[in-house]
Design a protein around this motif. Structure first.
Motif, mmCIF file in Angstrom:
data_model
loop_
_atom_site.group_PDB
_atom_site.id
_atom_site.type_symbol
_atom_site.label_atom_id
_atom_site.label_comp_id
_atom_site.label_asym_id
_atom_site.label_seq_id
_atom_site.Cartn_x
_atom_site.Cartn_y
_atom_site.Cartn_z
ATOM 1 N N LYS A 157 63.039 3.823 -21.134
ATOM 2 C CA LYS A 157 62.275 2.681 -21.705
ATOM 3 C C LYS A 157 62.149 2.774 -23.224
ATOM 4 O O LYS A 157 62.310 1.779 -23.924
ATOM 5 C CB LYS A 157 60.845 2.625 -21.127
ATOM 6 N N ARG A 173 54.838 16.137 -28.404
ATOM 7 C CA ARG A 173 55.873 17.110 -28.018
ATOM 8 C C ARG A 173 56.558 17.659 -29.265
ATOM 9 O O ARG A 173 56.625 16.971 -30.287
ATOM 10 C CB ARG A 173 56.954 16.430 -27.169
ATOM 11 N N TYR A 233 47.823 8.715 -16.669
ATOM 12 C CA TYR A 233 49.112 9.074 -16.089
ATOM 13 C C TYR A 233 49.263 10.590 -16.168
ATOM 14 O O TYR A 233 49.244 11.161 -17.266
ATOM 15 C CB TYR A 233 50.244 8.375 -16.865
ATOM 16 N N GLY A 289 49.816 0.005 -15.992
ATOM 17 C CA GLY A 289 49.571 -0.892 -17.118
ATOM 18 C C GLY A 289 50.189 -2.266 -16.870
ATOM 19 O O GLY A 289 49.588 -3.297 -17.171
#
Ligand code: 5GP
Length: 207
Positions: A13, A39, A70, A96
């Motif tokens: 995505k 990250r 999530y 969402g």
């Protein structure tokens, strides 16, 4: 108009959303907030990184268009502020997308699927998440696709990034031209009539 790109982790995505805003004029990508740690190697502006207290204060003040938990972290779309004349693109998870469907029945929901579990796993691993997290995301992914199929206006399989981007761009263009021909909604003449926005569902209330 609101376009929502949603689907399981490893579908690609983020990549497709970035390419889409480069290619499609007047499409504005919303930047989400998250309580997840950044990250290693992740862009500083990938999200607005906040602590849980800050996130919850914004949720309590109705500062999110939608938000969800999530895998232990909170993610939310701030109330959109696109430049004049631009449509909004959200890149979010299936919970969402369900909230957006309630709030804005005319939004166009595009489910992006990975071509196979093996490719999905490879993409997740390339991000540097630990093995336990990857296993959880894969397990969640099948359910996300199952629910996604029940709410999506369009489904795109991301076998090839260029092709998938072109397909999503085509969906955006079709919706825009249907609306400019008097559809009045990004989902065209067959769209459900607009309803007043539903009360904002609170993901903390055990849904
Ligand atoms: P990640 O931690 O891999 O960046 O994102 C985890 C999941 O959260 C992905 O499915 C991503 O699309 C989703 N996500 C990112 N931003 C938002 C948001 O603002 N709202 C919701 N509901 N999900 C989001």
């Amino acid at each position: 108009m609101i376009f929502v790109l949603f689907g399981p982790g490893g579908a690609g995505k983020g990549t497709i959303a970035d390419r889409l805003v480069d290619r499609v004029p007047d499409l504005w990508l919303s930047r989400s907030w998250t309580t997840r740690a950044r990250r290693t190697g992740e862009r500083e502006d990938a999200y607005v990184f906040v602590d849980r207290e800050t996130f919850e204060a914004n949720a309590d003040a109705d500062g999110f268009f939608e938000w969800a938990e999530y895998l232990g972290n909170l993610y939310g779309t701030p109330l959109p502020t696109p430049p004049a004349g631009a449509d909004v693109l959200l890149e979010i998870d299936v919970q969402g997308a369900q909230q957006v469907r309630h709030r804005c029945p005319g939004a166009t929901l595009i489910l992006l699927k990975p071509p196979s579990r093996a490719v999905q796993e490879e993409r997740l691993r390339a991000r540097g998440d630990d093995e336990a997290h990857i296993a959880k995301r894969l397990a969640e992914g099948a359910e996300e696709v199952r629910i996604g199929m029940t709410i999506a206006d369009a489904v795109v399989t991301n076998l090839d990034v260029l092709q998938a981007t072109a397909r999503v761009a085509g969906i955006v263009e079709n919706c825009r031209s249907a609306a400019s021909q008097g559809g009045g909604s990004s989902r065209g003449p067959t769209a459900a009539p607009a309803e007043p926005p539903a009360p904002h569902p609170d993901p903390r209330e055990g849904s």
